[in-house]
Scaffold this motif. Sequence first.
Motif, mmCIF file in Angstrom:
data_model
loop_
_atom_site.group_PDB
_atom_site.id
_atom_site.type_symbol
_atom_site.label_atom_id
_atom_site.label_comp_id
_atom_site.label_asym_id
_atom_site.label_seq_id
_atom_site.Cartn_x
_atom_site.Cartn_y
_atom_site.Cartn_z
ATOM 1 N N UNK A 65 0.840 -1.198 0.000
ATOM 2 C CA UNK A 65 0.000 0.000 0.000
ATOM 3 C C UNK A 65 0.872 1.244 0.000
ATOM 4 N N UNK A 66 0.376 2.284 -0.676
ATOM 5 C CA UNK A 66 1.029 3.590 -0.634
ATOM 6 C C UNK A 66 0.085 4.579 0.041
ATOM 7 N N UNK A 67 0.559 5.216 1.105
ATOM 8 C CA UNK A 67 -0.222 6.225 1.824
ATOM 9 C C UNK A 67 0.438 7.578 1.612
ATOM 10 N N UNK A 68 -0.358 8.572 1.233
ATOM 11 C CA UNK A 68 0.157 9.930 1.044
ATOM 12 C C UNK A 68 0.131 10.677 2.370
ATOM 13 N N UNK A 69 1.256 11.301 2.717
ATOM 14 C CA UNK A 69 1.341 12.139 3.917
ATOM 15 C C UNK A 69 1.353 13.590 3.453
ATOM 16 N N UNK A 70 0.322 14.331 3.831
ATOM 17 C CA UNK A 70 0.084 15.669 3.294
ATOM 18 C C UNK A 70 0.071 16.683 4.427
ATOM 19 N N UNK A 71 0.504 17.898 4.110
ATOM 20 C CA UNK A 71 0.451 18.971 5.100
ATOM 21 C C UNK A 71 1.233 20.165 4.617
ATOM 22 N N UNK A 72 0.953 21.322 5.198
ATOM 23 C CA UNK A 72 1.700 22.521 4.856
ATOM 24 C C UNK A 72 3.134 22.391 5.335
ATOM 25 N N UNK A 73 4.011 23.256 4.810
ATOM 26 C CA UNK A 73 5.374 23.303 5.325
ATOM 27 C C UNK A 73 5.326 23.626 6.816
ATOM 28 N N UNK A 74 6.053 22.846 7.612
ATOM 29 C CA UNK A 74 6.043 23.064 9.051
ATOM 30 C C UNK A 74 4.930 22.336 9.769
ATOM 31 N N UNK A 75 4.167 21.485 9.051
ATOM 32 C CA UNK A 75 3.041 20.777 9.674
ATOM 33 C C UNK A 75 3.499 19.602 10.522
ATOM 34 N N UNK A 76 4.740 19.130 10.317
ATOM 35 C CA UNK A 76 5.252 18.008 11.100
ATOM 36 C C UNK A 76 5.542 16.761 10.286
ATOM 37 N N UNK A 77 5.368 16.825 8.964
ATOM 38 C CA UNK A 77 5.580 15.648 8.116
ATOM 39 C C UNK A 77 7.019 15.142 8.213
ATOM 40 N N UNK A 78 7.970 16.037 8.017
ATOM 41 C CA UNK A 78 9.384 15.636 8.040
ATOM 42 C C UNK A 78 9.789 15.126 9.415
ATOM 43 N N UNK A 79 9.283 15.772 10.471
ATOM 44 C CA UNK A 79 9.611 15.321 11.833
ATOM 45 C C UNK A 79 9.090 13.911 12.067
ATOM 46 N N UNK A 80 7.854 13.641 11.637
ATOM 47 C CA UNK A 80 7.279 12.305 11.811
ATOM 48 C C UNK A 80 8.099 11.260 11.066
ATOM 49 N N UNK A 81 8.535 11.587 9.852
ATOM 50 C CA UNK A 81 9.313 10.632 9.070
ATOM 51 C C UNK A 81 10.740 10.472 9.629
ATOM 52 N N UNK A 82 11.259 11.522 10.241
ATOM 53 C CA UNK A 82 12.578 11.403 10.874
ATOM 54 C C UNK A 82 12.503 10.536 12.125
ATOM 55 N N UNK A 83 11.355 10.572 12.798
ATOM 56 C CA UNK A 83 11.146 9.652 13.920
ATOM 57 C C UNK A 83 11.107 8.219 13.396
ATOM 58 N N UNK A 84 10.395 8.003 12.302
ATOM 59 C CA UNK A 84 10.296 6.662 11.728
ATOM 60 C C UNK A 84 11.637 6.158 11.201
ATOM 61 N N UNK A 85 12.417 7.067 10.611
ATOM 62 C CA UNK A 85 13.696 6.654 10.008
ATOM 63 C C UNK A 85 14.856 6.690 10.998
ATOM 64 N N UNK A 86 14.581 6.995 12.273
ATOM 65 C CA UNK A 86 15.612 6.914 13.303
ATOM 66 C C UNK A 86 16.428 8.163 13.513
ATOM 67 N N UNK A 87 16.119 9.234 12.770
ATOM 68 C CA UNK A 87 16.896 10.470 12.918
ATOM 69 C C UNK A 87 16.546 11.192 14.220
ATOM 70 N N UNK A 88 15.292 11.075 14.673
ATOM 71 C CA UNK A 88 14.855 11.682 15.935
ATOM 72 C C UNK A 88 14.190 10.613 16.807
ATOM 73 N N UNK A 89 14.558 10.502 18.076
ATOM 74 C CA UNK A 89 13.824 9.591 18.968
ATOM 75 C C UNK A 89 12.506 10.239 19.381
ATOM 76 N N UNK A 90 11.403 9.486 19.415
ATOM 77 C CA UNK A 90 10.130 10.084 19.850
ATOM 78 C C UNK A 90 10.128 10.301 21.356
ATOM 79 N N UNK A 91 9.409 11.318 21.812
ATOM 80 C CA UNK A 91 9.254 11.556 23.248
ATOM 81 C C UNK A 91 8.162 10.678 23.837
ATOM 82 N N UNK A 92 7.227 10.290 22.976
ATOM 83 C CA UNK A 92 6.150 9.407 23.436
ATOM 84 C C UNK A 92 5.630 8.617 22.247
ATOM 85 N N UNK A 93 4.888 7.550 22.525
ATOM 86 C CA UNK A 93 4.282 6.756 21.471
ATOM 87 C C UNK A 93 5.031 5.461 21.203
ATOM 88 N N UNK A 94 4.408 4.612 20.398
ATOM 89 C CA UNK A 94 4.972 3.302 20.064
ATOM 90 C C UNK A 94 4.961 3.094 18.560
#
Length: 537
Positions: A50-79
């Motif tokens: 499946x392909x899911x589109x992640x959409x949002x304005x610049x600064x909406x948090x898309x890159x941060x969420x993907x950096x959490x997924x790709x290991x660049x940023x550790x999440x503060x909460x969540x699983x």
Amino acid sequence: MRNVSPNMLLSDRATHLHRQSPLLVMERIGKRFGATRALQDVSLEVSAGETVALIGENGAGKSTLMKVLSGAHPPDQGDMHIAGKPFRPSGPHAARRAGVAMIYQELSLAADLSVEDNIMLGQECARAGWLNRKKQRRKVAEALELLGHPELEPQRLVGSLSIGAQQLVEIARGLVSNAQVMIFDEPTSSLPKQDVERLFTIMERLQQQGMAMIYISHFLEEIRRVAERFVVLRDGQLAGAGTLHETSDQDIIARMAGRSVDTLFPTVPHALGETVLEVKRLSGTPLPKEVSFDVRRGEIFGLFGLVGAGRTETLRHLFGLESASGGVVQLHQNAQLQDNVQLQDNVQLQERVQRPTPRRRIKAGMGFVSEDRKREGLAQILSIADNLTLSDLSPYTKFGVLQLGKRRQAVEYWLQKLSVRARGPEQTISHLSGGNQQKVAIARILHQSASLLLLDEPTRGIDVGTKAEIYRLIGELAAGGRSIVLVSSYLPELVAICDTIGVMARGVLREVRPTGAWTEHEILQVAIASEYDRSIP
């Protein structure tokens, strides 16, 4: 037998996949940077194939969420879970080993290394310090075969490849690491049309093989082409989700912006006046080639062409960033000739004396916004105030001393006028979203009182809501008597906001018409007519 539309098939496929046990699960992810809450309780699921589109304005948090997924940023909460197993990577390398590959907008390749070395970088086949080249080449060949491009030479230097071919190398790196989840972050922003089509073909192949993919893009037509479902982020929070075939563009944009957006391409009525720019047989080495056109006061003049057509080179020669080999450029301001620079091959002395420079062009009323805002258009380590006023500090200096209070007042005026979201004039420009950085770049040339604006890909990498703001701004500037030369690879915006469109191919301006006399098909036909098919490398 009932008729089945492609949208119905996509809907059935999305429903079936979503009912499966998802391959990737991100639950209630939160992330803070100091006092700034970048993500709050964001959840995302993607199934195999499946392909899911992640959409949002610049600064909406898309890159941060993907950096959490790709290991660049550790999440503060969540699983997070992949294939039912807990996933909390200690870094990007750990995430890649666990099956997550990210294809960044700015490709992370070593230009001086070979295709093979880039693909295997960080995951070399080695034992006791010795590389097993035979095994590596076999794995590289298998990955390239899987992508459908076995002709890509493993020993060729990556720096000698086209952007499209380099992207293949990045994807092959993910395949070699046995990625199960692949993230595409604005993958088409720098690609010519033929490479975009190749990328989509590759994505379809990967999807058929069970890859779970997340696709980030500001182009809604691309999203509808590759994805079945979408997730919208706004201000670091989930703002909506659904299937694309059931949701209109206007609804998606409203969820992104948090408000209703009346039109994607707002237009402002404006009148065209006398000629302010005359370009006659402008030539450079190797491009452009004897380009001629006129621009009138209040006119939005669009330049279209495929990559390598000479559009950017034309703007850079006009602004004096590149030395022209011939031609005449005449810039008129307030009905008076302010700049008449003639460059002739047979008059070397005149070329040296009258060679245009950016400083002269700025004084003559010309402003330029580069397509590469990160490396050329803006000084990323400096503040908003520094970037906005660097080209003209004279209003804020007295006896050689910079009057910071007076400058701050002026900068705050431009930030408010262009609706730039920032903490203040002293904020570092690199901390702004792409759309807000672009607004600062435009504010800079308005601050220097430019009457002729040269805008090279001004909406590249910018979200839909901010694009609409910039289109309206361009229209307002034209209504106020400014003239704009706009280079863009995005045909819909040229057709929607320009008064005149010129089409370039191989450095030559092939044809200029009023926008109403063009169709998108005709524009592409002229742009492609003199081109030829290029191989990926």
